[in-house]
Design an enzyme around this catalytic site. Structure first.
Site, short mmCIF file in Angstrom:
data_model
loop_
_atom_site.label_atom_id
_atom_site.label_comp_id
_atom_site.label_asym_id
_atom_site.label_seq_id
_atom_site.Cartn_x
_atom_site.Cartn_y
_atom_site.Cartn_z
N HIS A 147 54.54 50.56 2.18
CA HIS A 147 54.57 51.48 1.03
C HIS A 147 55.52 52.66 1.23
CE1 HIS A 147 51.35 49.32 -0.85
NE2 HIS A 147 50.45 49.65 0.07
N ASP A 183 50.47 41.10 2.09
CA ASP A 183 49.45 42.15 2.01
C ASP A 183 48.78 42.12 0.63
OD1 ASP A 183 48.85 44.97 3.59
OD2 ASP A 183 48.65 45.20 1.43
N HIS A 187 48.39 44.54 -1.26
CA HIS A 187 49.14 45.44 -2.15
C HIS A 187 50.62 45.11 -2.15
CE1 HIS A 187 45.61 47.78 -0.60
NE2 HIS A 187 45.47 48.00 -1.90
N ASP A 237 44.24 42.57 4.38
CA ASP A 237 43.33 43.15 3.40
C ASP A 237 43.13 42.26 2.18
OD1 ASP A 237 45.98 43.63 2.85
OD2 ASP A 237 45.75 45.74 2.39
#
Length: 341
Positions: A159, A194, A196, A283
Protein backbone atom coordinates in the site's frame (compact mmCIF):
# COMPACT_ATOMS: atom_id res chain seq x y z
CA UNK A 1 14.77 -22.40 -1.45
CA UNK A 2 16.13 -19.79 0.96
CA UNK A 3 14.42 -17.43 3.40
CA UNK A 4 15.45 -14.02 4.73
CA UNK A 5 14.52 -11.74 7.60
CA UNK A 6 16.07 -9.05 9.81
CA UNK A 7 15.62 -8.76 13.56
CA UNK A 8 15.19 -4.97 13.34
CA UNK A 9 11.83 -5.47 11.66
CA UNK A 10 10.37 -5.78 15.15
CA UNK A 11 11.36 -2.20 15.94
CA UNK A 12 8.19 -1.11 14.14
CA UNK A 13 5.62 -1.98 16.76
CA UNK A 14 2.35 -0.06 16.26
CA UNK A 15 -0.11 -0.05 19.14
CA UNK A 16 -3.38 0.89 17.42
CA UNK A 17 -5.00 2.31 14.32
CA UNK A 18 -8.30 4.07 13.69
CA UNK A 19 -11.21 1.95 12.45
CA UNK A 20 -14.76 3.25 12.20
CA UNK A 21 -13.62 6.32 14.11
CA UNK A 22 -12.31 4.33 17.08
CA UNK A 23 -8.82 3.34 18.25
CA UNK A 24 -8.44 -0.37 17.43
CA UNK A 25 -5.60 -2.64 18.58
CA UNK A 26 -2.99 -3.00 15.85
CA UNK A 27 -3.11 -6.15 13.72
CA UNK A 28 0.27 -5.67 12.02
CA UNK A 29 2.32 -6.54 15.11
CA UNK A 30 5.83 -7.98 15.70
CA UNK A 31 4.37 -11.33 16.73
CA UNK A 32 3.53 -11.96 13.06
CA UNK A 33 7.25 -12.33 12.47
CA UNK A 34 7.46 -15.06 15.12
CA UNK A 35 4.84 -17.08 13.23
CA UNK A 36 6.74 -16.72 9.94
CA UNK A 37 10.08 -17.69 11.47
CA UNK A 38 8.57 -20.71 13.23
CA UNK A 39 7.21 -22.00 9.91
CA UNK A 40 10.55 -21.48 8.16
CA UNK A 41 12.36 -23.43 10.87
CA UNK A 42 9.81 -26.24 10.93
CA UNK A 43 10.15 -26.65 7.15
CA UNK A 44 13.96 -26.66 7.44
CA UNK A 45 14.28 -23.81 4.96
CA UNK A 46 17.71 -22.16 5.26
CA UNK A 47 17.16 -18.83 6.99
CA UNK A 48 19.56 -15.92 6.61
CA UNK A 49 19.61 -12.47 8.16
CA UNK A 50 19.23 -9.79 5.51
CA UNK A 51 22.27 -7.87 4.32
CA UNK A 52 22.31 -4.09 4.19
CA UNK A 53 22.27 -2.95 0.56
CA UNK A 54 21.93 0.72 1.47
CA UNK A 55 19.48 3.16 -0.04
CA UNK A 56 19.92 2.77 -3.80
CA UNK A 57 17.01 0.39 -4.47
CA UNK A 58 14.80 2.11 -1.90
CA UNK A 59 15.45 5.54 -3.42
CA UNK A 60 14.69 4.15 -6.88
CA UNK A 61 11.10 3.70 -5.64
CA UNK A 62 10.52 6.40 -3.01
CA UNK A 63 10.93 10.16 -3.30
CA UNK A 64 13.70 12.07 -1.49
CA UNK A 65 11.20 14.15 0.49
CA UNK A 66 9.44 11.03 1.75
CA UNK A 67 12.60 9.22 2.78
CA UNK A 68 13.93 12.32 4.56
CA UNK A 69 10.56 12.63 6.31
CA UNK A 70 10.67 9.03 7.56
CA UNK A 71 14.20 9.41 8.88
CA UNK A 72 13.68 12.72 10.66
CA UNK A 73 10.01 13.27 11.55
CA UNK A 74 9.82 11.62 14.98
CA UNK A 75 12.09 14.05 16.88
CA UNK A 76 10.06 16.93 15.40
CA UNK A 77 6.82 15.24 16.48
CA UNK A 78 8.20 14.78 20.00
CA UNK A 79 8.68 18.56 20.31
CA UNK A 80 4.97 19.24 19.83
CA UNK A 81 2.74 19.94 22.80
CA UNK A 82 1.72 16.65 24.46
CA UNK A 83 2.20 14.37 21.44
CA UNK A 84 1.11 10.74 21.50
CA UNK A 85 3.71 7.98 21.33
CA UNK A 86 2.83 7.39 17.66
CA UNK A 87 2.42 9.84 14.80
CA UNK A 88 -1.03 10.22 13.26
CA UNK A 89 -2.01 12.90 10.71
CA UNK A 90 -4.36 15.72 11.70
CA UNK A 91 -5.17 16.81 8.16
CA UNK A 92 -4.69 15.72 4.56
CA UNK A 93 -4.47 17.75 1.37
CA UNK A 94 -7.50 16.79 -0.72
CA UNK A 95 -5.22 17.08 -3.73
CA UNK A 96 -1.51 17.66 -3.71
CA UNK A 97 -0.56 21.20 -4.63
CA UNK A 98 2.82 22.55 -5.73
CA UNK A 99 3.32 23.81 -2.17
CA UNK A 100 5.10 21.16 -0.13
CA UNK A 101 4.43 22.00 3.54
CA UNK A 102 7.29 23.25 5.69
CA UNK A 103 5.70 22.55 9.07
CA UNK A 104 5.63 19.26 10.94
CA UNK A 105 1.85 18.78 10.94
CA UNK A 106 1.61 19.60 7.25
CA UNK A 107 4.31 17.12 6.31
CA UNK A 108 2.67 14.40 8.38
CA UNK A 109 -0.63 14.94 6.56
CA UNK A 110 1.16 14.93 3.21
CA UNK A 111 3.05 11.66 3.70
CA UNK A 112 0.82 9.56 5.97
CA UNK A 113 -2.13 8.82 3.73
CA UNK A 114 -4.60 7.34 6.20
CA UNK A 115 -5.16 6.49 9.87
CA UNK A 116 -4.01 2.87 9.68
CA UNK A 117 -0.27 3.48 9.52
CA UNK A 118 1.05 5.17 12.68
CA UNK A 119 4.75 5.98 12.78
CA UNK A 120 6.59 5.23 16.02
CA UNK A 121 10.00 6.26 17.26
CA UNK A 122 11.73 3.27 15.62
CA UNK A 123 9.38 2.68 12.70
CA UNK A 124 11.98 3.84 10.18
CA UNK A 125 14.43 1.22 11.45
CA UNK A 126 11.78 -1.50 11.14
CA UNK A 127 10.67 -0.46 7.67
CA UNK A 128 14.28 -0.15 6.47
CA UNK A 129 15.03 -3.67 7.75
CA UNK A 130 11.93 -5.01 6.01
CA UNK A 131 13.03 -3.46 2.72
CA UNK A 132 16.52 -4.93 3.13
CA UNK A 133 14.92 -8.33 3.68
CA UNK A 134 13.14 -8.03 0.33
CA UNK A 135 16.32 -6.83 -1.41
CA UNK A 136 18.38 -9.65 0.08
CA UNK A 137 15.91 -12.26 -1.14
CA UNK A 138 15.83 -10.64 -4.59
CA UNK A 139 19.62 -10.60 -4.68
CA UNK A 140 19.70 -14.29 -3.82
CA UNK A 141 17.62 -15.04 -6.91
CA UNK A 142 19.42 -12.55 -9.16
CA UNK A 143 22.83 -14.00 -8.32
CA UNK A 144 21.67 -17.57 -8.94
CA UNK A 145 21.98 -18.81 -5.36
CA UNK A 146 18.41 -20.11 -5.42
CA UNK A 147 15.55 -20.07 -7.90
CA UNK A 148 13.09 -19.36 -5.09
CA UNK A 149 13.41 -17.12 -2.05
CA UNK A 150 11.00 -16.06 0.69
CA UNK A 151 11.28 -12.59 2.22
CA UNK A 152 9.64 -12.68 5.67
CA UNK A 153 8.91 -8.95 5.57
CA UNK A 154 7.09 -6.90 8.14
CA UNK A 155 5.88 -4.24 8.06
CA UNK A 156 4.35 -5.11 4.70
CA UNK A 157 4.65 -2.78 1.75
CA UNK A 158 2.16 -2.96 -1.11
CA UNK A 159 0.00 0.00 0.00
CA UNK A 160 3.00 2.34 0.30
CA UNK A 161 3.15 4.86 -2.54
CA UNK A 162 6.35 6.48 -3.75
CA UNK A 163 5.74 9.36 -1.34
CA UNK A 164 3.40 8.02 1.30
CA UNK A 165 2.62 5.41 3.95
CA UNK A 166 -0.78 3.71 4.12
CA UNK A 167 -2.54 0.53 5.11
CA UNK A 168 0.09 -0.72 7.62
CA UNK A 169 2.78 -0.15 4.91
CA UNK A 170 5.73 2.28 5.01
CA UNK A 171 8.16 1.20 2.26
CA UNK A 172 6.99 -0.78 -0.76
CA UNK A 173 9.02 -3.96 -0.37
CA UNK A 174 7.79 -5.67 -3.54
CA UNK A 175 8.53 -2.63 -5.69
CA UNK A 176 11.96 -2.21 -4.10
CA UNK A 177 12.72 -5.89 -4.73
CA UNK A 178 11.63 -5.44 -8.35
CA UNK A 179 14.22 -2.70 -8.77
CA UNK A 180 16.92 -5.10 -7.59
CA UNK A 181 15.71 -7.83 -9.94
CA UNK A 182 15.69 -5.45 -12.91
CA UNK A 183 19.45 -5.20 -12.63
CA UNK A 184 19.65 -8.81 -13.87
CA UNK A 185 16.26 -9.48 -15.51
CA UNK A 186 14.54 -7.55 -18.29
CA UNK A 187 10.92 -8.28 -17.37
CA UNK A 188 9.48 -8.64 -13.88
CA UNK A 189 5.90 -9.60 -13.01
CA UNK A 190 4.33 -8.90 -9.61
CA UNK A 191 1.37 -11.15 -8.78
CA UNK A 192 -0.34 -9.81 -5.66
CA UNK A 193 -2.68 -12.24 -3.87
CA UNK A 194 -3.22 -10.16 -0.74
CA UNK A 195 -6.80 -9.61 0.40
CA UNK A 196 -6.39 -5.92 -0.44
CA UNK A 197 -5.48 -4.28 -3.71
CA UNK A 198 -1.79 -3.36 -4.01
CA UNK A 199 -2.51 0.28 -4.75
CA UNK A 200 0.97 1.52 -3.94
CA UNK A 201 2.59 -1.02 -6.24
CA UNK A 202 0.13 -0.16 -9.00
CA UNK A 203 0.90 3.55 -8.68
CA UNK A 204 4.68 3.06 -8.70
CA UNK A 205 4.65 1.10 -11.97
CA UNK A 206 1.63 2.86 -13.53
CA UNK A 207 3.61 4.27 -16.47
CA UNK A 208 6.05 1.39 -16.92
CA UNK A 209 6.10 -1.85 -18.90
CA UNK A 210 9.25 -3.43 -17.47
CA UNK A 211 7.20 -4.50 -14.45
CA UNK A 212 3.73 -5.97 -14.96
CA UNK A 213 1.46 -5.67 -11.91
CA UNK A 214 -1.44 -8.09 -11.40
CA UNK A 215 -3.61 -7.97 -8.29
CA UNK A 216 -6.39 -10.32 -7.12
CA UNK A 217 -8.25 -8.70 -4.23
CA UNK A 218 -11.55 -8.05 -2.52
CA UNK A 219 -13.68 -5.59 -4.47
CA UNK A 220 -12.60 -2.06 -3.45
CA UNK A 221 -16.25 -1.02 -3.60
CA UNK A 222 -16.57 -2.77 -0.23
CA UNK A 223 -12.99 -3.02 0.99
CA UNK A 224 -9.82 -1.01 1.61
CA UNK A 225 -8.18 0.77 -0.25
CA UNK A 226 -11.56 1.94 -1.65
CA UNK A 227 -10.20 4.32 -4.32
CA UNK A 228 -8.03 1.94 -6.35
CA UNK A 229 -8.20 -1.59 -7.68
CA UNK A 230 -11.01 -1.50 -10.24
CA UNK A 231 -10.86 -3.41 -13.51
CA UNK A 232 -10.67 -0.30 -15.68
CA UNK A 233 -7.34 0.73 -14.11
CA UNK A 234 -4.84 -0.47 -16.70
CA UNK A 235 -1.90 1.93 -16.47
CA UNK A 236 -0.99 4.92 -18.62
CA UNK A 237 1.53 5.84 -21.30
CA UNK A 238 4.08 3.08 -21.83
CA UNK A 239 2.47 1.22 -18.94
CA UNK A 240 -1.01 1.00 -20.47
CA UNK A 241 -2.16 -2.60 -20.38
CA UNK A 242 0.60 -3.69 -18.02
CA UNK A 243 -1.52 -3.22 -14.87
CA UNK A 244 -4.34 -5.74 -14.39
CA UNK A 245 -6.86 -5.91 -11.55
CA UNK A 246 -9.16 -8.77 -10.59
CA UNK A 247 -11.60 -7.53 -7.91
CA UNK A 248 -13.57 -10.41 -6.39
CA UNK A 249 -16.71 -10.53 -4.20
CA UNK A 250 -16.73 -10.73 -0.43
CA UNK A 251 -16.69 -14.34 0.76
CA UNK A 252 -14.96 -15.75 -2.32
CA UNK A 253 -13.65 -19.23 -1.47
CA UNK A 254 -11.24 -21.67 -3.08
CA UNK A 255 -13.00 -22.79 -6.26
CA UNK A 256 -14.02 -19.34 -7.44
CA UNK A 257 -10.66 -17.90 -6.41
CA UNK A 258 -8.74 -20.48 -8.46
CA UNK A 259 -10.82 -19.64 -11.52
CA UNK A 260 -9.70 -16.01 -11.20
CA UNK A 261 -6.12 -17.01 -10.39
CA UNK A 262 -5.96 -19.01 -13.62
CA UNK A 263 -7.10 -15.94 -15.58
CA UNK A 264 -4.38 -13.91 -13.87
CA UNK A 265 -1.76 -16.54 -14.67
CA UNK A 266 -2.79 -16.57 -18.33
CA UNK A 267 -2.22 -12.80 -18.44
CA UNK A 268 1.12 -13.28 -16.75
CA UNK A 269 2.16 -15.93 -19.27
CA UNK A 270 1.32 -13.59 -22.13
CA UNK A 271 3.72 -11.04 -20.66
CA UNK A 272 6.42 -13.75 -20.54
CA UNK A 273 8.33 -12.46 -17.51
CA UNK A 274 11.84 -13.51 -16.62
CA UNK A 275 11.07 -13.61 -12.89
CA UNK A 276 7.98 -13.43 -10.66
CA UNK A 277 7.37 -11.63 -7.40
CA UNK A 278 4.52 -13.26 -5.50
CA UNK A 279 3.23 -10.57 -3.13
CA UNK A 280 1.86 -12.97 -0.55
CA UNK A 281 -1.01 -11.76 1.56
CA UNK A 282 -2.37 -14.45 3.85
CA UNK A 283 -5.27 -12.22 4.91
CA UNK A 284 -7.49 -13.80 2.24
CA UNK A 285 -7.82 -16.68 4.73
CA UNK A 286 -11.22 -17.80 5.97
CA UNK A 287 -9.95 -17.30 9.55
CA UNK A 288 -8.09 -14.00 9.13
CA UNK A 289 -9.38 -11.37 11.61
CA UNK A 290 -10.22 -9.02 8.74
CA UNK A 291 -12.80 -11.64 7.66
CA UNK A 292 -13.44 -10.69 4.04
CA UNK A 293 -12.50 -13.68 1.85
CA UNK A 294 -12.68 -17.42 2.41
CA UNK A 295 -9.51 -19.18 1.27
CA UNK A 296 -8.69 -22.42 3.09
CA UNK A 297 -5.26 -23.80 3.89
CA UNK A 298 -5.46 -26.16 0.87
CA UNK A 299 -6.33 -23.07 -1.17
CA UNK A 300 -3.02 -21.44 -0.30
CA UNK A 301 -1.29 -24.68 -1.21
CA UNK A 302 -2.98 -24.54 -4.61
CA UNK A 303 -1.80 -20.95 -5.16
CA UNK A 304 1.75 -22.08 -4.47
CA UNK A 305 1.48 -25.06 -6.79
CA UNK A 306 0.10 -22.99 -9.68
CA UNK A 307 2.76 -20.33 -9.37
CA UNK A 308 5.47 -22.97 -8.99
CA UNK A 309 4.19 -24.67 -12.19
CA UNK A 310 5.25 -21.61 -14.18
CA UNK A 311 8.81 -22.83 -13.66
CA UNK A 312 10.24 -19.33 -13.29
CA UNK A 313 12.50 -17.80 -10.64
CA UNK A 314 10.11 -16.71 -7.89
CA UNK A 315 10.52 -14.23 -5.06
CA UNK A 316 7.84 -14.52 -2.38
CA UNK A 317 7.44 -11.25 -0.47
CA UNK A 318 5.28 -11.35 2.66
CA UNK A 319 2.50 -8.78 2.66
CA UNK A 320 -0.60 -9.04 4.89
CA UNK A 321 -1.98 -11.90 6.95
CA UNK A 322 -2.70 -11.42 10.63
CA UNK A 323 -2.70 -13.53 13.76
CA UNK A 324 -5.16 -16.42 13.58
CA UNK A 325 -5.04 -20.11 14.55
CA UNK A 326 -4.09 -21.07 10.98
CA UNK A 327 -1.78 -18.22 9.91
CA UNK A 328 1.27 -20.48 10.14
CA UNK A 329 -0.54 -23.39 8.48
CA UNK A 330 -1.43 -21.20 5.50
CA UNK A 331 2.14 -20.00 5.05
CA UNK A 332 3.52 -23.53 5.38
CA UNK A 333 1.04 -24.87 2.84
CA UNK A 334 2.15 -22.34 0.23
CA UNK A 335 5.89 -22.61 0.89
CA UNK A 336 5.86 -26.40 0.66
CA UNK A 337 5.06 -26.08 -3.04
CA UNK A 338 8.44 -24.43 -3.58
CA UNK A 339 10.71 -26.40 -1.25
CA UNK A 340 11.69 -29.15 -3.67
CA UNK A 341 13.49 -27.25 -6.40
Amino acid sequence: MKAFYHKNQKKHSPKFYIKHGKPTPAKEIPEREDVFIKVINELNIPLEEANDFGMSFISAVHTPNYLFFLKTIYPKWALLSEPSSEIFPESHPVKHTPSYPKDTIGQIGWHIMDLSCPIGEESWLGAYASAQTAISAADCIATGKSSTAYAACRPPGHHAHSDGAAGFCILNNSAIAAERLLKDFDRVAILDVDLHHGNGTQAIFWNRRDVMTISIHADPAICYPHYWGYEHEKGEGQGYGFNINFPIPEGTSDNDYMYVLEKAIEQLKTYSPDVIILALGLDASEQDPIDMLGLTTPGFSEIGQRVKALNLPTLIVQEGGYISPILGDNLAALLKAFINE
